[in-house]
Design a protein around this motif. Structure first.
Motif, mmCIF file in Angstrom:
data_model
loop_
_atom_site.group_PDB
_atom_site.id
_atom_site.type_symbol
_atom_site.label_atom_id
_atom_site.label_comp_id
_atom_site.label_asym_id
_atom_site.label_seq_id
_atom_site.Cartn_x
_atom_site.Cartn_y
_atom_site.Cartn_z
ATOM 1 N N GLY A 100 58.769 197.043 -18.703
ATOM 2 C CA GLY A 100 58.563 195.606 -18.641
ATOM 3 C C GLY A 100 59.321 194.820 -19.679
ATOM 4 N N TYR A 101 60.069 195.516 -20.578
ATOM 5 C CA TYR A 101 60.693 194.827 -21.693
ATOM 6 C C TYR A 101 62.153 194.462 -21.462
ATOM 7 N N SER A 102 62.717 194.817 -20.302
ATOM 8 C CA SER A 102 64.159 194.725 -20.117
ATOM 9 C C SER A 102 64.712 193.335 -20.389
ATOM 10 N N ASP A 103 64.064 192.288 -19.882
ATOM 11 C CA ASP A 103 64.607 190.948 -20.083
ATOM 12 C C ASP A 103 63.611 190.013 -20.756
ATOM 13 N N VAL A 104 62.530 190.562 -21.310
ATOM 14 C CA VAL A 104 61.502 189.714 -21.916
ATOM 15 C C VAL A 104 62.030 189.023 -23.163
ATOM 16 N N LEU A 105 62.810 189.728 -23.979
ATOM 17 C CA LEU A 105 63.335 189.116 -25.197
ATOM 18 C C LEU A 105 64.229 187.928 -24.863
ATOM 19 N N THR A 106 65.038 188.062 -23.820
ATOM 20 C CA THR A 106 65.897 186.950 -23.400
ATOM 21 C C THR A 106 65.059 185.750 -22.978
ATOM 22 N N LYS A 107 63.994 186.014 -22.194
ATOM 23 C CA LYS A 107 63.108 184.928 -21.765
ATOM 24 C C LYS A 107 62.383 184.310 -22.953
ATOM 25 N N LEU A 108 61.971 185.170 -23.896
ATOM 26 C CA LEU A 108 61.256 184.677 -25.071
ATOM 27 C C LEU A 108 62.142 183.748 -25.895
ATOM 28 N N LYS A 109 63.402 184.115 -26.045
ATOM 29 C CA LYS A 109 64.325 183.251 -26.785
ATOM 30 C C LYS A 109 64.563 181.940 -26.047
ATOM 31 N N ALA A 110 64.643 182.006 -24.723
ATOM 32 C CA ALA A 110 64.857 180.780 -23.944
ATOM 33 C C ALA A 110 63.687 179.816 -24.120
ATOM 34 N N VAL A 111 62.457 180.343 -24.052
ATOM 35 C CA VAL A 111 61.281 179.488 -24.257
ATOM 36 C C VAL A 111 61.240 178.995 -25.697
ATOM 37 N N GLY A 112 61.596 179.867 -26.648
ATOM 38 C CA GLY A 112 61.616 179.468 -28.055
ATOM 39 C C GLY A 112 62.589 178.335 -28.320
ATOM 40 N N ARG A 113 63.734 178.359 -27.661
ATOM 41 C CA ARG A 113 64.709 177.268 -27.825
ATOM 42 C C ARG A 113 64.198 175.984 -27.177
ATOM 43 N N MET A 114 63.558 176.121 -26.005
ATOM 44 C CA MET A 114 63.014 174.944 -25.332
ATOM 45 C C MET A 114 61.939 174.286 -26.192
ATOM 46 N N LEU A 115 61.023 175.087 -26.741
ATOM 47 C CA LEU A 115 59.983 174.535 -27.607
ATOM 48 C C LEU A 115 60.589 173.894 -28.847
ATOM 49 N N CYS A 116 61.628 174.507 -29.363
ATOM 50 C CA CYS A 116 62.309 173.957 -30.534
ATOM 51 C C CYS A 116 62.888 172.578 -30.220
ATOM 52 N N ASP A 117 63.493 172.439 -29.044
ATOM 53 C CA ASP A 117 64.076 171.152 -28.651
ATOM 54 C C ASP A 117 63.000 170.090 -28.430
ATOM 55 N N GLU A 118 61.838 170.508 -27.912
ATOM 56 C CA GLU A 118 60.770 169.550 -27.635
ATOM 57 C C GLU A 118 60.034 169.124 -28.904
ATOM 58 N N LEU A 119 59.933 170.021 -29.888
ATOM 59 C CA LEU A 119 59.070 169.778 -31.040
ATOM 60 C C LEU A 119 59.820 169.371 -32.307
ATOM 61 N N LEU A 120 61.079 169.755 -32.422
ATOM 62 C CA LEU A 120 61.836 169.467 -33.640
ATOM 63 C C LEU A 120 62.992 168.518 -33.335
ATOM 64 N N THR A 121 63.209 167.586 -34.217
ATOM 65 C CA THR A 121 64.342 166.673 -34.059
ATOM 66 C C THR A 121 65.620 167.372 -34.513
ATOM 67 N N PRO A 122 66.785 166.865 -34.119
ATOM 68 C CA PRO A 122 68.043 167.479 -34.569
ATOM 69 C C PRO A 122 68.162 167.553 -36.087
ATOM 70 N N ASP A 123 67.694 166.509 -36.792
ATOM 71 C CA ASP A 123 67.789 166.526 -38.255
ATOM 72 C C ASP A 123 66.932 167.632 -38.859
ATOM 73 N N ILE A 124 65.722 167.813 -38.329
ATOM 74 C CA ILE A 124 64.845 168.861 -38.862
ATOM 75 C C ILE A 124 65.419 170.242 -38.557
ATOM 76 N N LYS A 125 65.958 170.414 -37.355
ATOM 77 C CA LYS A 125 66.583 171.700 -37.032
ATOM 78 C C LYS A 125 67.742 171.995 -37.976
ATOM 79 N N GLU A 126 68.508 170.971 -38.302
ATOM 80 C CA GLU A 126 69.637 171.169 -39.209
ATOM 81 C C GLU A 126 69.146 171.507 -40.617
ATOM 82 N N ASP A 127 68.075 170.845 -41.062
ATOM 83 C CA ASP A 127 67.511 171.159 -42.383
ATOM 84 C C ASP A 127 67.045 172.612 -42.444
ATOM 85 N N ILE A 128 66.400 173.067 -41.383
ATOM 86 C CA ILE A 128 65.921 174.458 -41.350
ATOM 87 C C ILE A 128 67.092 175.425 -41.316
#
Length: 720
Positions: A100-128
């Motif tokens: 079950g792990y073959s593509d889960v990491l890829t999906k997890l990163k995709a969701v992680g990037r989406m949440l990052c875009d929804e929750l963090l502004t570009p300036d905060i992402k750059e600071d991090i």
């Protein structure tokens, strides 16, 4: 000395003579903070508050007296839907194992990037992205705790991989003032391991943690640990305040509809979040609670209600409200061995003087190193509490905690001899010098009969004494007891299933050319090192997957045979309606693959004995080196290549043409022999190739690639 209260003797015996440990140099100190100067330079705070659909978010240093925040729209419905689907996907992948792990990491990163875009502004992402901080403190309000902030992904890296993280939460819930816990030498620790009695790995986890504490106490008593297995709801409520640390290894329930009913599963009744919340406001609770169980830190948004005084929102919420300073838990379901490995790594780092947050991050890294990043169990853990706090002084800051020192062998190929059943020539005098490893007895099934056989693997180990006789007696007694139980279950099933006449069957005509079904059972029960038992099972799972994909073998379940037989017995009881009963029709194992993993630091390798049960002999012995700097999944082709070639060469797929219709032929072998759609066969002694277009259980249809040759019944074919 670790106190073993109400803990099974057999589990204690299993750990004797497993490994040697080196002890690091650490000492106790009450809960401390990283020095203010270092803390200011190495720590960032990410603060988020939700108000009427708007997210107020900021990033600042702990010592800032004023900072700015940004106000952005927060599409919470979309965010929450993504979070729920992510958790469901991860739970499903965990249940399916390595497949079950073959593509889960890829999906997890995709969701992680989406949440990052929804929750963090570009300036905060750059600071991090630009910061040199080591610690990231999440300051969240109670509307936002259900979001996996630790898995926000910037570029290719999750926040929890880069930073030592912890959560601090502000809530509208009423917080009862509890007494401050005063930590004095020695710290008292309560280890609750496998209270349900059905997770052997959790029981061994408790024993290993106890041993870890004992190593700390060689010069002076730093941690006074007590280990319990038989413990009840009432006993925990009565005694939990007597301890500074509490570690739970077992099952947990998560109830999304009624989170107050979430809790630890215990014999006689669960310890629920609501029970824990009621302990708030009294004497001091433990400083640290590690709840190593499935979804033990999962939560929904903490939706406070004015008219509900003692409501809680899961285990993490309840323990923090009750006064616990640090709570470590999991966001989704975890598997047994990797979860235990994480816990042992965590305490090794914590006892070496590292902070709680750093210990969590380094334990993640250890799981990634051990199982590979695609095995997403490392991402499940999270910490509530200040990540910059620790409980022990770190005298040597650059020194990593010592790992178990496993014995190495100068010649791995000679370390493992064939077991007695397969003609071992070891004499008694010589074998007393060897370390005896008792592999579990494998059941080889007939339609309604069973042949049980034992297999022993001997490994020279002159650096340690042999297993003591009492431990060996316990292991042998366990194997004998399981064998007797399986025998009894088979006798009961034979009486239930049918009369002797019903057992009669038509003998298949003899054909020296045509292949029959090829069945294989794998034995990979490790007696070597508890810390690496999870890796051995992962290796076995990878090899099983390769066998299924690239050979005609049918894999049989033998490790949990007694459980299967017990279920078949229930399925044929008088309590089950006749139409719903399952008549046993078990297969025999033609081959057995004995798998052992030696993870000696100098030269790790995998040893595989392929045995033919009909011949009663070992077909071949394969030794494959294991690369420690690569994930196991990345090595699957290399590790299984020689085994697959051996299986395909020794047990080829052959048959005969049993009928001809134009350019299509019927073969006398089908899916039971291992045929697959699209498989190609060559006709022996003919320049002709056939391709399978349809299959049935015992026959198949193939089409000739050349039309000019007349096909004849009886011609022999062999898979290419």
């Amino acid at each position: 000395m670790c106190s073993l209260r109400n803990f099974p003797l057999a589990l204690i015996a299993l750990l004797l003579n497993r490994m040697h440990w080196k002890r690091g140099s650490t000492s106790l100190k009450s809960t401390r903070q990283v020095s203010m100067k270092n803390k200011m330079a190495r720590t960032l705070c990410l603060e988020a508050t939700l108000d009427k659909g708007r997210l107020k978010i900021s990033i600042h240093k702990p010592d800032d007296v004023i900072w700015s925040y940004e106000d952005i729209a927060a599409p919470m419905d979309r965010i929450e839907t993504r979070c729920r689907k992510m958790i469901e996907t991860l739970n499903r992948a965990t249940g399916e194992g390595s497949a079950g792990y073959s593509d889960v990491l890829t999906k997890l990163k995709a969701v992680g990037r989406m949440l990052c875009d929804e929750l963090l502004t570009p300036d905060i992402k750059e600071d991090i992205r630009k910061t040199g901080a080591h610690y990231l403190i999440l300051k969240l309000d109670d509307h936002l705790v259900h979001i996996p902030w630790e898995l926000l992904c910037i570029g290719e890296e999750f926040l929890c991989q880069r930073f030592n993280m912890g959560r601090l939460v502000k809530t509208r819930q009423k917080i009862a003032q509890s007494s401050n816990r005063v930590l004095t030498r020695p710290l008292k620790m309560w280890i609750l391991a496998n209270p349900g009695g059905d997770l052997a790995g959790a029981g061994l986890e408790g024993l290993e943690i106890c041993r870890c504490m004992d190593r700390m106490n060689q010069e002076e008593t730093v941690v006074d640990a007590s280990l319990d297995s038989d413990v009840t709801h009432d006993e925990i409520r009565e005694d939990i305040r007597n301890y500074d640390f509490v570690h739970f290894a077992g099952h947990a329930d998560y109830n999304s509809q009624n989170p107050g009913e979430s809790g630890w599963k215990l014999p006689g009744g669960n310890l629920t979040s609501r029970d824990i919340h009621k302990m708030a406001g009294g004497s001091a609770m433990p400083a640290l609670v590690f709840s190593n169980a499935c979804q033990s830190a999962r939560t929904e948004a903490w939706k406070w209600k004015k008219d509900v005084k003692d409501d809680s929102f899961g285990l993490a919420n309840a323990f923090m409200l009750a006064g616990v300073r640090h709570y470590v838990g999991t966001f989704w379901e975890i598997t047994d061995e990797p979860g235990s490995r994480f816990a042992l790594e965590f305490y090794e780092h914590l006892l070496s003087g590292r902070t709680v947050g750093e210990s969590v991050r380094l334990s993640r890294a250890a799981l990634i190193q051990e199982y590979g990043p695609d095995f997403i169990g490392w991402a499940s853990y999270l910490l509530y509490g200040d990540p910059t706090s620790g409980y022990f002084d770190q005298k040597e800051k650059t020194k990593e905690p010592e790992k178990p020192e496993l014995a190495t062998s100068p010649n791995p190929a000679k370390d493992h001899t064939r077991g007695k059943w397969f003609g071992s020539s070891e004499n008694t005098a010589k074998s007393t010098k060897k370390r005896d490893w008792l592999a579990p007895c494998l059941a080889i099934l007939g339609l309604f009969f069973l042949v049980i056989t034992g297999y022993y693997i001997y490994k020279p180990d002159f650096s340690r004494p042999p297993v003591d006789s009492e431990t060996l007696k316990i292991l042998q007694a366990q194997a004998s007891k399981k064998r007797e139980r399986i025998d009894q279950l088979f006798k009961e099933l034979e009486l239930i299933a049918a009369s002797p006449e019903a057992l009669a069957y038509d003998e298949v005509p003899s054909d020296d050319w045509t292949s029959g079904p090829l069945t294989l059972a794998m034995d990979f029960d490790s007696q070597r090192c508890f810390l690496h038992r999870g890796k051995e099972k992962l290796i076995a799972s990878v090899i099983e997957t390769q066998i299924l994909e690239h050979t005609r073998v049918t894999l049989l379940e033998r490790i949990s045979l007694d459980i299967i037989l017990e279920e078949l017995k229930r399925a044929n009881s008088k309590l089950v309606a006749p139409k719903n009963r399952l008549l046993p029709d078990l297969l025999t194992a033609k081959l057995i693959l004995f798998l052992e993993v030696d993870l000696s630091e100098s030269r790790p390798f995998i040893l595989m004995h392929l045995a033919d049960t009909k011949k009663g002999s070992v077909v071949d012995v394969l030794i494959e080196p294991l690369e420690t700097d690569q994930p196991v999944l990345a090595q699957k082709e290399r590790l299984s290549k020689n085994l697959l070639e051996k299986l395909n060469n020794l047990y080829p797929l052959r048959g005969r043409i049993s009928g001809v219709t134009g350019k299509e032929v019927r073969l006398n072998i089908g899916s039971e022999a291992g045929i697959k759609i699209g498989q190609r066969f060559r006709v022996t002694d003919k320049d002709l190739t056939l391709e399978v277009v349809s299959i049935q259980p015992d026959t198949s249809t193939a089409r000739a690639e050349k039309e000019e040759l007349t096909l004849e019944k009886g011609w022999r074919v062999e898979a290419i």
